[in-house]
Write an enzyme that holds these catalytic residues in place. Structure first.
Site, PDB file in Angstrom:
ATOM      1  N   HIS A 317       5.967 -12.568  -1.940  1.00 13.84           N
ATOM      2  CA  HIS A 317       6.252 -13.533  -3.006  1.00 13.84           C
ATOM      3  C   HIS A 317       5.895 -14.923  -2.524  1.00 13.84           C
ATOM      4  O   HIS A 317       6.089 -15.233  -1.343  1.00 13.84           O
ATOM      5  CB  HIS A 317       7.742 -13.477  -3.387  1.00 13.84           C
ATOM      6  N   ASP A 374       9.516  -6.486  -8.767  1.00 10.91           N
ATOM      7  CA  ASP A 374       8.707  -5.446  -9.404  1.00 10.91           C
ATOM      8  C   ASP A 374       8.714  -4.125  -8.656  1.00 10.91           C
ATOM      9  O   ASP A 374       8.219  -3.126  -9.152  1.00 10.91           O
ATOM     10  CB  ASP A 374       7.254  -5.928  -9.531  1.00 10.91           C
TER      11      ASP A 374
END
Ligand code: CMC
Length: 440
Positions: A317, A374
């Site tokens: 991320h 996710d």
């Protein structure tokens, strides 16, 4: 809609930039927020030096001042209006979180009831929109349909496109939050050739969506409360995430004065990319491709290979360099949903083992790559019966409230200007046109 009473603090600190070889100097103001890194205000840099800053991907640039969401990537913290995401996930629901994001405070019981009523009142779409759907191919990706239909809302709701009128802005915001699940379910029903199911205003936001997705007119459909809670939780966790690509897209589109429906359609388009909202679909496809636990080392090796473009989807991320707090909540929820549905999901075993191996691997440890939101959401959604092509659509439904909260905040910001980044030009210098018969 948002509270503008508290502004960023200009400090007494000055950042001095000197370029002695060019005899240039700039004194730049340092500003403090309430949490997170301070910023250097470079607005007067060009006036003082004739130079711009260069920051592709905005890795060191604050594009706006915001009071909505805060992320501490090193600590793995996410706050909506100051409230930690774990507390909201445990004690709140999506309608309450939506109110919080839009108005800055948790609602009283009365405010919450009124808000739910106002959202529910807007769940139906103009009947003409169902004809508009018929122009799409049945095999279209539902995100392609979302981008088209959400943008087209401006053609149906002219009475809420004047962005200078706070009442119209609020009506447009409510319409978008209310109608996204309806449009998403219509996109799904259209793709499988089933009739559209009208919204049911006696159900919760999440239950109504599940009903529009999975009910058929010929038999009763009861929403499973565990799945309703899972859906609501997924909406809470995806509701806002600071100045990510799609939110920045919404702000940039809106900075020109574009109507809110066009701005949210732009947000959907940006969200669709596999590095952003499309990653949940890509993560499940990757787990399916890996298939069994014994093949994990092969994929770990590929992810580490500089000559192979493969990446572990659902890992890494831009901001979280510790665990993504949303992934923790979802890993727990994945257990509950799989237990409730009594499905044996071998991909969940692959996911847990992949996470374990990656978290012990030097490459991932050194680069601080952890599972993101996710990684587990796809497993939950597929167990609930959603096809992978709908995953990003669900993300878009949830993120709509964040987009409209950020869009409203931008419109009300006295420092707001049209977004117009500058560039470092490296193309040809001035040259004269050459007639075609004289070109080499
Ligand atoms: N698998 C393998 N290596 C990776 C991965 C990954 N998933 N992510 C980053 N790296 C490596 C990358 O190769 C680079 O290595 P090096 O420094 O040797 O060149 C290093 O880690 C830094 O990567 P980056 O691309 O510069 O980092 P970024 O902050 O620009 O990108 C990201 C963040 C999310 C785009 C990236 O981690 C990624 O592509 N992850 C997979 C896609 C994904 O899961 N996206 C969902 C994000 S969360 C939901 C959302 O916000 O939409």
């Amino acid at each position: 809609m948002t509270d503008r009473t508290q502004q960023a603090q200009e400090t007494a600190d000055i950042a001095r930039l000197e370029i002695p070889s060019r005899d240039k100097r700039a004194d730049l103001q340092v500003m403090d927020g309430t949490l997170g890194p301070s910023v250097i205000d470079v607005r007067r840099l060009y006036a003082q030096t004739g130079m711009f800053t260069y920051d592709p991907g905005f890795t060191s640039t604050a594009s706006c001042e915001s009071k909505i969401t805060f992320i501490d990537g090193d600590k793995g913290e996410l706050f909506y209006r100051g409230y930690p995401i774990e507390q909201l996930a445990e004690h709140s629901d999506f309608m309450e979180v939506s109110y919080l994001l839009l108005f800055g405070e948790l609602p009283t019981a009365e405010q919450k009831e009124q808000f739910i009523h106002d959202i529910i009142y807007h769940t139906m779409v103009h009947e003409q929109i169902s004809h508009f759907f018929r122009g799409f191919r049945r095999d279209a990706h539902p995100m392609a349909v979302m981008v088209g239909v959400v943008g087209a809302l401006a053609a149906f709701y002219h009475d809420s496109t004047d962005i200078t009128d706070p009442h119209q802005r609020m009506v447009a915001s409510y319409r978008l939050i209310a109608k996204m699940p309806t449009i998403a379910a219509m996109a799904y029903k259209y793709s499988i050739g089933q009739p559209f199911i009208y919204p049911r205003n006696d159900l919760s936001y999440a239950a109504n969506f599940l009903h529009m997705m999975f009910a058929v007119p010929c038999e009763p459909y009861a929403v499973n409360p565990v799945l309703e809670r899972a859906m609501d939780l997924i909406f809470i966790l995806h509701a806002d995430h600071e100045q990510n690509a799609s939110t920045s897209t919404v702000r940039l589109a809106g900075s020109s004065g574009a109507n809110p429906f066009a701005c949210i359609a732009a947000g959907c388009a940006s969200l669709w990319g596999p590095a952003h909202g499309g990653a949940n679909e890509a993560a499940l496809n990757m787990l399916t491709e890996i298939g069994t636990v014994d093949r994990i080392p092969e994929y770990i090796a590929r992810a580490k290979d500089k000559n192979d473009p493969f990446r572990l989807m659902g890992f890494g991320h831009r901001v979280y360099k510790n665990y993504d707090p949303r992934a923790k909540v979802l890993r727990k929820m994945a257990h509950e949903v799989l237990d409730e549905l009594k499905v044996d999901q071998p991909l969940f075993d692959v996911a847990r083992e992949l996470e374990k191996i990656a978290l012990e691997d030097e490459y991932f440890v050194e680069k601080r790559l952890y599972p993101n939101v996710d990684f587990y959401s796809g497993i939950i959604l597929s167990a609930m019966g959603f096809p992978t092509s709908m995953f990003t659509v669900l993300f878009a439904i949830a993120r709509t409230v964040g987009w409209v909260a950020q869009w409203n905040e931008m419109i009300e910001d006295p420092n707001q200007k049209i977004g117009r980044p500058r560039q470092l030009y490296t193309g040809p210098t001035r040259r004269d046109f050459v007639p075609i018969d004289q070109r080499d």
